[in-house]
Design a protein around this motif. Structure first.
Motif, short mmCIF file in Angstrom:
data_model
loop_
_atom_site.label_atom_id
_atom_site.label_comp_id
_atom_site.label_asym_id
_atom_site.label_seq_id
_atom_site.Cartn_x
_atom_site.Cartn_y
_atom_site.Cartn_z
N GLN A 25 0.84 -1.19 0.00
CA GLN A 25 0.00 0.00 0.00
C GLN A 25 0.88 1.24 0.00
N THR A 85 -12.66 2.37 7.42
CA THR A 85 -13.27 1.48 6.45
C THR A 85 -14.74 1.87 6.31
N PRO A 140 -7.88 -6.07 5.43
CA PRO A 140 -7.87 -5.81 3.98
C PRO A 140 -8.74 -4.64 3.55
N GLY A 141 -9.73 -4.27 4.36
CA GLY A 141 -10.63 -3.17 4.00
C GLY A 141 -10.28 -1.86 4.64
N GLU A 198 -11.22 2.25 -3.30
CA GLU A 198 -10.19 1.26 -2.98
C GLU A 198 -10.71 0.22 -1.99
N LYS A 202 -13.04 -2.56 -3.39
CA LYS A 202 -12.42 -3.68 -4.10
C LYS A 202 -12.16 -4.87 -3.18
N SER A 203 -12.10 -4.61 -1.87
CA SER A 203 -11.82 -5.68 -0.91
C SER A 203 -13.09 -6.23 -0.27
#
Length: 285
Positions: A171, A185, A203-204, A226, A229-230
């Protein structure tokens, strides 16, 4: 004086580092900082330190009464036993509403719920207390947003077995593990997470200095894309997207007028507090 966008990101990382370190320090004394406390201290620090540099922060929170007292024991550094009492608030309306104004007319409202990473004893894999995937509380946050962007601000620390998840990654803009002290998130990601464990939520997340960074186009929009996508979404469900604000919320003027009637408004909207964070006078570089 002016505050550049780069300066602001550095400052937000510093605040995240404070949350990372202070939570860990509290654990050494058998204590635990509550989400409400961390949120209010962060906003207070921003208001106090950044006002002379072109950033205006105004905040108002209602006083919460009640709750239960929990006695905690621990061993302080040096082996000294320590005991303390901690008031655990159990009341409705723990959400905040943050209204952001940035350069170039970027305006956005966020319905914010804070969750902290819990420290278990003995140390286990990290988990976020106070929520379960698919729980009604998450849907309530989404339903109460009413045109705002429903998000979670996550307060992290290193005192869990799998803290290596906060290590270097691909990242962009990684500046050490403590930049994950404050992360963001979306409510949608939390709703469909497989568990409350750190490995399912990480991941989020994006560090909050990236989510709330200033610039054009509105930076939260890119961060939310972004995060989407997770997210493991059911078939047919569209990803949570950024909602720009068309006007200031009514409570912004109430803040300027001395907060008259704001307590009633917070109770009506089930809010713990509101904060107006105005970047519009910051010079962008």
């Amino acid at each position: 004086m002016t505050l550049t966008s780069g300066d602001f990101r550095v400052y937000m990382r510093q605040l995240a580092g404070w949350v990372w370190k202070e939570q860990s320090a509290a654990h050494q004394f058998g204590l635990s900082l509550q989400e409400e406390t961390i949120t209010e201290v962060l906003l207070l620090e921003m208001a106090r330190k950044l006002s002379p540099l072109g950033l205006s922060v105004r905040m108002f929170s209602k006083a919460q009464e009640g709750g239960r007292v929990r006695k905690t024991k621990g061993v302080a550094p040096g082996g000294v036993e320590a005991e303390a009492e901690e008031v655990v608030i159990e009341a409705e309306g723990a959400d905040w509403e943050w209204f952001f104004e940035g350069p170039g007319g970027c305006m956005a409202s966020f319905r914010v719920q804070a969750k902290k990473l819990y420290k278990d004893n003995p140390i286990k894999d990290g988990r976020y207390g106070g929520f379960k995937p698919g729980d009604r509380q998450i849907q309530d946050l989404i339903d109460r947003a009413m045109g705002s962007n429903p998000i979670y601000v996550l307060y992290n620390h290193p005192d869990v077995r799998n803290s290596s998840l906060f290590g270097p990654s691909r990242q962009p803009d990684f500046f050490g593990r403590d930049c994950w002290g404050c992360a963001v998130t979306t409510a949608q990601f939390m709703k469909h997470a497989t568990s409350e464990k750190l490995d399912a939520i990480k991941p989020g997340m994006v560090p909050w200095h990236r989510f709330f960074s200033i610039g054009q186009p509105c930076r939260p929009k890119g961060a939310m894309n972004e995060i989407a996508k997770s997210a493991a979404l059911p078939d047919g469900e569209e990803a949570q997207t950024f909602i720009p604000a068309k006007r200031r919320p009514d409570w912004v003027d109430m803040l300027s007028e001395g907060a008259t009637g704001l307590t009633d408004l917070l109770v009506e909207r089930q809010l713990q507090g509101v904060a107006h964070i105005d970047f519009s006078k910051i010079r962008e570089v």
